[in-house]
Design an enzyme around this catalytic site. Sequence first.
Site, short mmCIF file in Angstrom:
data_model
loop_
_atom_site.label_atom_id
_atom_site.label_comp_id
_atom_site.label_asym_id
_atom_site.label_seq_id
_atom_site.Cartn_x
_atom_site.Cartn_y
_atom_site.Cartn_z
N ASN A 35 -62.94 56.45 54.64
CA ASN A 35 -62.31 56.72 55.94
C ASN A 35 -60.79 56.81 55.75
OD1 ASN A 35 -61.50 56.89 58.59
ND2 ASN A 35 -62.87 55.27 59.30
N TYR A 95 -53.80 52.36 59.16
CA TYR A 95 -53.59 50.94 58.89
C TYR A 95 -52.38 50.73 57.98
CZ TYR A 95 -58.34 50.62 60.78
OH TYR A 95 -59.44 50.71 61.59
N GLU A 143 -61.59 45.30 57.28
CA GLU A 143 -62.20 46.08 56.22
C GLU A 143 -62.55 47.43 56.80
OE1 GLU A 143 -65.35 43.81 58.15
OE2 GLU A 143 -64.15 42.91 56.57
#
Length: 150
Positions: free
Chosen positions: A108, A115, A103
């Site tokens: 961000n 990711y 998470e």
Amino acid sequence: MILREMLVDDLEQVMKIETELFSPPWTKEGFFTYLTRKDAMFLVVEEKGEILAYCGLLMVLDEGDITNVAVRPDRQREGIGHFLMDSLIRLAEQQGITTIHLEVRVGNRTAIRLYERMGFTRDGIRKKYYTDPVEDALLMTRQAQKVPQN
């Protein structure tokens, strides 16, 4: 740059990065507890004795949960985070991990882009998951790449 397992001796440098980047930060005792567990993998990227980045993964059966990923502020945007995440994923897969969860704060965007480049997909939102400041968490998952069987 050297990738290696995090050691107790690294915690002074790790805590400096942790308190700079995260609110609220993990405690030194929290890191120490995980470093002693067999179901945890914590890695650092080091250069000339300086910790540049670190990450952690907790493993249960064939799944892993990334606990944290951090790159020292003055060394961000140099590919260190990508190197660290790629290494963590490969090491986890070598240990039989097929699914990795994490998470991240919805704000961000830099981490979310990293990711996604690493093959993570968006799963959902945890409302008001983070505090100080209050912010939602974006849930993400990565499945191991399937190798064709001949």
